[in-house]
Write an enzyme that holds these catalytic residues in place. Structure first.
Site, short mmCIF file in Angstrom:
data_model
loop_
_atom_site.label_atom_id
_atom_site.label_comp_id
_atom_site.label_asym_id
_atom_site.label_seq_id
_atom_site.Cartn_x
_atom_site.Cartn_y
_atom_site.Cartn_z
N GLU B 56 25.25 34.02 52.79
CA GLU B 56 25.41 34.10 51.33
C GLU B 56 25.57 32.74 50.67
O GLU B 56 25.18 32.54 49.52
CB GLU B 56 26.58 35.00 50.97
CG GLU B 56 26.34 36.49 51.27
CD GLU B 56 26.69 36.87 52.70
OE1 GLU B 56 26.97 35.97 53.52
OE2 GLU B 56 26.69 38.08 53.01
N PHE B 118 37.62 48.68 53.95
CA PHE B 118 36.69 47.86 54.73
C PHE B 118 35.86 46.97 53.79
O PHE B 118 35.30 47.44 52.81
CB PHE B 118 35.76 48.77 55.54
CG PHE B 118 34.73 48.01 56.32
CD1 PHE B 118 35.09 47.13 57.34
CD2 PHE B 118 33.38 48.15 56.02
CE1 PHE B 118 34.14 46.42 58.05
CE2 PHE B 118 32.42 47.44 56.72
CZ PHE B 118 32.80 46.57 57.75
N GLN B 119 35.82 45.71 54.11
CA GLN B 119 35.08 44.70 53.34
C GLN B 119 35.52 44.64 51.88
O GLN B 119 34.72 44.34 50.98
CB GLN B 119 33.56 44.91 53.45
CG GLN B 119 33.05 44.59 54.87
CD GLN B 119 31.56 44.41 54.96
OE1 GLN B 119 30.79 45.01 54.20
NE2 GLN B 119 31.11 43.60 55.91
N LYS B 168 30.81 50.23 44.29
CA LYS B 168 29.67 51.00 44.79
C LYS B 168 29.47 52.31 44.03
O LYS B 168 28.35 52.72 43.77
CB LYS B 168 29.90 51.29 46.28
CG LYS B 168 28.65 51.67 47.01
CD LYS B 168 28.87 51.70 48.51
CE LYS B 168 27.60 52.19 49.22
NZ LYS B 168 27.81 52.28 50.67
N MET B 482 29.16 8.66 55.85
CA MET B 482 30.05 8.22 54.78
C MET B 482 31.51 8.28 55.25
O MET B 482 32.32 7.43 54.87
CB MET B 482 29.85 9.08 53.53
CG MET B 482 30.49 8.49 52.28
SD MET B 482 29.84 6.85 51.87
CE MET B 482 28.48 7.26 50.78
#
Lengths: 171, 584
Positions: B56, B118-119, B168, B482
């Site tokens: 993502e 969940f999630q 959802k 760097m």
């Protein structure tokens, strides 16, 4: 010319916002995330239009920081308007405190006498305690608490300030 | 009922109506209804295209690259929980660099919110501080209004990321769309106050040593803003410098161009800022990488600060004149008034004579080696080989990024995509993918370091899947360069964990993903290697082995003034104070 911290000033801001979930967290988070000081923050629906809330914020900082606070608040999409009452108008500021004091004998009498001077109302009493309700500017309440500390103050709840400009102007 | 639609359908149809052509995303349980709606519309001629990334974070950076290179809004679609949290870096990056982005996250069904389902995660809470605004939509009927408002906020004013968290059950519920009852006007000030324009023009006309300090805001304001800058510059004759994010707004080939300013800016740009009597800051925000030590920053200059974000003005440096507005409109208004007033160019010959003295330092020169490829040399050869094609360059973060800013030159806006504010390693490859999706015919090159490229290396697969011919040009010095440079400078060369051990064979890695891999390790083979990269029609990784210990100069050590530049390694001496270390 560079921005340097100067003398801290106390400002009272009136902020009208869309009455939507999370707005208070967003404003409190703005202060926390950028290290600005919140002295008090109060919020309530105050108009017929229930989609708008009014938030009163008492804050302090150097003038440049106050300017930044206003600019940052102003650019939040749910914020409709920010008014710096301290900078723009004479205004009235009030806070309510509930003050629990315990004691017996002379302490008890002294507490009642002081309460009268400060126009605090007794809203609860037992043999050994009082709860006073006092309203006024934050300084008056500070002073009242200072005196009550001498005679048996054990607990305080304060609302934070509500403020409104004097006269017929509407912000 | 005839015009009832599901939340998922409302979402896709509204996005299509807003002109969204591409969504970068990754499916998951909490966005399956939206993916189904995407599937069902795929045959339409105006279907929204979905680019499946590999993580993502890649979706968010790809959307940034798409937005930055096209001027359109980048759109991201990810699932709840880990989908949302993985996107947070890219969302923060977009906030810092003012990139317009709409992020749609799935959320568990409303009855489950707060139950540690969940999630599940508090996406709105997590992203409150890294979005311009965010929403949790609980009623599908309100969805269309929210999307339209979110889109307007993301693209209007100072652009930024806006997130919509969509449970959802809201995606599957059917509803008749109604305008949002909470709709309020998001109406940032674009037109500047004419009185301020008048003051600005008079200040500019009276200045003896003026300088334009330009930033990413000009790029964000669209190509017309870059045109307006060129016009205003031509009228006044003042020199121009820019921030990292502003490169390309003014042509690097113009004689008045001083190069980038700030920590790795040019000697001439930083000295000109230091000696200027008037700084006109245009869409730039006085970032600490630009100003260096604040009390020594531009001590002789009055400052005009133009910004669409009122909170940027007087945030770090107090401006004598702050102008809130769209920077393109402000510059246009200034140019118009300049002409109306009949102002002529000031005689700036004495000012330019001083600038030429600083330029004569040739601060970007570097020693060549017969055996090792110098990283600066690699960038310059890449520039020479590609400049006629006006490539889109993305970068990761580190030495290669600064060398690219110094040695690759840009003539036009929207060609230089880099993570400026947040400094996100792993930005370049997905941003290149997004840029290539938005500009199918352009040459898109991610200039990378061997450490940075591994932060989102999984996105090689995305480019393969969509046949995107992006090129990755890795300056491989086997160090987090760097980090090592700062350790050289501030910790007496104690290279704590900055060596890139166990590197992959980048050529084999390229081949594993169906890319072409090229290794260059000899200065004599540099041009041929670059040509081979450009000749190949598909995606290529070039593993360009460069001098391991080269450092990026010039440099202003943090905590120092603009005039205290280090021009080469020999000038680095001693250990820094703790205060200076803290500022690096």
């Amino acid at each position: 010319m560079h921005i340097r911290p100067r003398q801290s000033e106390r400002h009272t801001l009136s902020v009208t916002v869309a009455n939507e979930p999370g707005i208070l967290a967003r404003i409190a988070g703005l202060f926390a995330g950028r290290g600005y000081n919140i002295e008090s923050l109060t919020v309530a629906e105050v108009t017929e239009d229930e989609t708008v809330s009014r938030i009163t914020i008492a804050t302090s900082g150097p003038p440049a920081v106050i300017e930044q606070i206003i600019a940052h608040l102003d650019r939040l999409p749910p914020v409709h308007k920010v008014t710096d009452l301290t900078a723009t108008a004479p205004y009235v500021e009030r806070e309510l405190a509930l003050v629990k004091v315990t004691g017996t004998g002379d302490h008890r009498i002294e507490a009642l006498r002081l309460a009268e001077v400060y126009r605090a109302r007794v809203v609860d009493a037992t043999i050994s305690s009082f709860i006073f309700e006092v309203t006024g500017g934050p300084e008056k309440i500070d002073k009242f608490l200072e005196l009550m500390r001498e005679v048996g103050l054990i607990e305080v709840a304060r609302t934070g300030v509500a403020a409104i400009a004097r006269g017929n102007q509407v912000i | 009922m005839a015009d009832e639609r599901t939340g998922a359908d409302i979402l896709i149809e509204t996005l299509r109506d807003l002109g969204v052509e591409v969504v970068f995303g990754y499916p998951g349980g909490a966005v399956l209804p939206i993916y189904d709606a995407l599937f069902k519309q795929a045959e339409r001629p105006d279907a929204i295209r979905h680019i499946l990334v590999r993580q993502e974070g890649g979706a968010a950076h790809a959307a940034e690259g798409y937005a930055r290179s096209t001027g359109k809004c980048g759109v991201v679609l990810v699932t709840s929980g880990p989908g949302a949290t993985n996107a947070v870096t890219g969302i923060t990056d977009a906030l810092m660099d003012s990139i317009p982005m709409l992020v749609i996250t799935g959320q568990v069904a409303t009855p489950l919110i707060g139950s540690d389902a969940f999630q599940e995660c508090d996406t709105v809470g997590i992203t409150r501080h890294c979005t311009k605004h965010n929403y949790l939509v609980k009623d599908p009927a309100e969805l269309e209004g929210v999307i339209r408002e979110a889109f307007a906020i993301a693209t209007g004013g100072r652009p930024g990321p806006v997130l919509i968290d969509l449970p959802k059950d809201v995606q599957v519920a059917a509803a008749i769309s109604r305008p949002s009852p909470t709709a309020h006007r998001y109406n940032p000030q674009r037109e500047p106050d004419p009185a301020l324009i008048e003051t600005a023009v008079e200040m500019l006309a009276a200045a003896e040593r003026p300088i334009f300090y330009t930033g990413g805001g000009i790029i964000n304001a669209g190509p017309e803003a870059s045109d307006a800058l060129r016009d205003l510059q031509a009228l006044t004759g003042a020199p121009v410098t820019s921030t990292l994010m502003g490169l390309g707004a003014f042509p690097a080939s113009a004689p008045e161009w001083l190069g980038m300013l700030g920590m790795h800016g040019t000697y001439e740009a930083n000295h000109a800022m230091n000696r200027a009597d008037l700084i006109v800051a245009l869409g730039a925000r006085f970032d600490d990488r630009v100003t260096g030590r604040l009390d020594a920053f531009a001590p002789h200059a009055r400052k005009i600060h133009v910004d669409i974000d009122r909170s940027s003005i007087n945030k770090i440096v107090r401006a004598e004149l702050g102008i809130v507005g769209d920077v393109g409109l402000v510059m246009r208004a200034m140019a118009r008034l300049w002409r109306e007033r009949g102002h002529q160019r000031q005689d700036l010959s004495a000012w330019f004579a001083r600038i030429e003295e600083w330029r004569a330092k040739r601060c970007l020169d570097f020693p060549l080696s017969p055996t090792e490829i110098m990283p600066q040399q690699a960038i310059r050869r890449l520039y020479e080989a590609t400049k006629h094609r006006a490539p889109i360059i993305t970068t990761e973060v580190g030495q290669h990024q600064m060398w690219s800013a110094q040695h690759f030159h840009f003539e036009a806006p929207n060609k230089w995509l880099t993570s400026g504010g947040l400094g996100t390693m792993g930005y370049g490859l997905p941003a290149a993918i997004g840029a290539q999706v938005g500009n199918p015919d352009a040459l898109v090159i991610d200039i990378a370091g061997e450490a940075s490229i591994q932060m989102n290396i999984q996105e090689l697969g995305t480019a393969s899947q969509y046949e995107l011919p992006v090129k990755i040009f890795i300056l491989n010095n086997e160090y987090m360069g760097m980090v090592r440079q700062w350790q050289d400078l501030t910790y007496q060369g104690r290279h704590s964990h900055s060596y890139s051990d166990s590197l992959p064979d980048f050529v084999k890695l390229a081949e594993a993903y169906g890319w072409k891999g090229i290794r260059i390790d000899d200065p004599a083979a540099l041009d041929d290697g670059i040509a081979a990269m450009l000749d190949y029609p598909g995606p290529v990784i070039v593993d360009c082995r460069v001098a391991k210990l080269a450092n990026c100069f010039p440099m202003i050590p943090s905590g120092a003034a603009h005039t205290d530049m280090i021009l080469q390694a020999a000038e680095v001496s001693g250990e820094m104070t703790d205060e200076a270390r803290a500022l690096v």
